[in-house]
Design an enzyme around this catalytic site. Structure first.
Site, PDB file in Angstrom:
ATOM      1  N   ASP A  91      19.171 -22.853   8.472  1.00  0.00           N
ATOM      2  CA  ASP A  91      19.920 -24.066   8.381  1.00  0.00           C
ATOM      3  C   ASP A  91      18.729 -25.282   8.328  1.00  0.00           C
ATOM      4  O   ASP A  91      18.871 -26.372   8.964  1.00  0.00           O
ATOM      5  CB  ASP A  91      20.524 -24.552   9.562  1.00  0.00           C
ATOM      6  CG  ASP A  91      21.692 -23.356   9.943  1.00  0.00           C
ATOM      7  OD1 ASP A  91      21.849 -22.810   8.913  1.00  0.00           O
ATOM      8  OD2 ASP A  91      22.477 -23.201  10.766  1.00  0.00           O
ATOM      9  N   LYS A 116      27.582 -19.976   6.341  1.00  0.00           N
ATOM     10  CA  LYS A 116      27.977 -19.462   7.423  1.00  0.00           C
ATOM     11  C   LYS A 116      28.741 -20.560   8.140  1.00  0.00           C
ATOM     12  O   LYS A 116      28.325 -21.759   8.227  1.00  0.00           O
ATOM     13  CB  LYS A 116      26.855 -18.957   8.207  1.00  0.00           C
ATOM     14  CG  LYS A 116      25.973 -19.905   8.793  1.00  0.00           C
ATOM     15  CD  LYS A 116      24.837 -19.421   9.365  1.00  0.00           C
ATOM     16  CE  LYS A 116      23.776 -20.254  10.053  1.00  0.00           C
ATOM     17  NZ  LYS A 116      24.236 -21.185  11.019  1.00  0.00           N
ATOM     18  N   CYS A 124      21.165 -22.456  16.532  1.00  0.00           N
ATOM     19  CA  CYS A 124      21.221 -21.430  15.287  1.00  0.00           C
ATOM     20  C   CYS A 124      20.270 -20.350  15.347  1.00  0.00           C
ATOM     21  O   CYS A 124      20.712 -19.060  14.879  1.00  0.00           O
ATOM     22  CB  CYS A 124      21.786 -21.991  14.113  1.00  0.00           C
ATOM     23  SG  CYS A 124      23.382 -22.880  13.817  1.00  0.00           S
TER      24      CYS A 124
HETATM   25  C1  C5J Z   1      22.319 -25.430  14.211  1.00  0.00           C
HETATM   26  C2  C5J Z   1      23.652 -27.164  15.332  1.00  0.00           C
HETATM   27  N1  C5J Z   1      21.852 -25.263  12.712  1.00  0.00           N
HETATM   28  N2  C5J Z   1      22.679 -27.146  16.216  1.00  0.00           N
HETATM   29  N3  C5J Z   1      23.440 -25.834  14.353  1.00  0.00           N
HETATM   30  O1  C5J Z   1      21.350 -25.327  15.031  1.00  0.00           O
HETATM   31  O2  C5J Z   1      24.515 -27.450  15.664  1.00  0.00           O
END
Ligand code: C5J
Length: 223
Positions: free
Chosen positions: A24, A129, A162
């Site tokens: 991400d 995802k 994540c």
């Molecule tokens: C991730 C989030 N990628 N913090 N998402 O950690 O909402």
């Protein structure tokens, strides 16, 4: 075999059966005007991970090793977005609403894409995802098993959301995970430290933790 100095003890892997999973690194989390900022976070705190992550990605590419990129986000019709996720935190802007980089956390918008500094190259897997974990509602496990991957190096944002969810999912599926502390980042420094400590506690209950220098040194030595 490559032996990496790590906590709680050395991480031993065959690079050919090890994949780098970049979690991400999206504009929505790392740039102003995105989803992360809409939740009240200072997105600048994540940017320290970019340079070390770049070095690690390049090292995997130079050696022809597997690199995977994930992106958290939803279908444009939001058909895969649970109301519980959309409403959580009662933010001023919600997933799917229009922001300066297009619709927040929505596939196809500019903010959903990966930051230019760490952009995927041709041939690398890009995995969309809908959840925090990279295994939930995706074909990641199939892709890894088809390539004979047994070990994962995890980098990305955010450490305690994540990255942590993915590490736990991977651990339960029998993958050995090495998390690189300087290639992950959190809006909350204390959560970053705690998540890293949790991974390697109790003899590596979730996995191993090290930094990019230790991994790069080991990759050089292992050749
Ligand atoms: C991730 C989030 N990628 N913090 N998402 O950690 O909402």
């Amino acid at each position: 075999m490559t032996t990496v100095s790590a906590e709680p003890f050395e991480f031993v892997c065959d690079p050919k059966t090890t994949a780098l999973v970049c979690i991400d690194f999206q504009r929505d989390f790392m740039e102003p005007g995105g989803f992360g900022e809409s939740l009240g976070n200072d997105v600048a705190t994540l940017r320290v991970a970019i340079e070390p992550a770049k070095r690690v990605i390049e090292a995997f590419r130079e050696r022809g090793l597997m690199v995977i990129h994930t992106r958290e986000g939803h279908r444009p019709d939001l058909g895969d977005l649970f109301p519980a996720k959309r409403d959580r935190g009662n933010p001023s802007l919600r997933i799917g609403d229009a922001g300066p980089m297009g619709r927040l956390l929505t596939r196809g918008s500019a903010g959903h894409d990966i930051i230019p500094e760490l952009y995927p190259i041709e041939g690398e897997v890009v995995l969309d995802k809908p959840g925090k974990g990279s295994f939930y509602a995706t074909d990641l496990e199939t892709i890894l098993r088809a390539r004979g991957i047994t070990h994962l190096v995890l980098i990305g944002v955010t450490t305690e959301v994540c990255v942590q969810t993915t590490a736990r999912e991977a651990n339960d599926r029998g993958f050995d995970c090495l998390i690189l502390s300087d290639c992950t980042g959190s809006y909350f420094p204390e959560f970053h430290q705690s998540a890293l400590a949790m991974f390697s506690a109790q003899g590596g209950i979730v996995g191993w933790v090290t930094d990019s220098d230790a991994l790069l040194t080991a990759l050089d030595k292992g050749e």
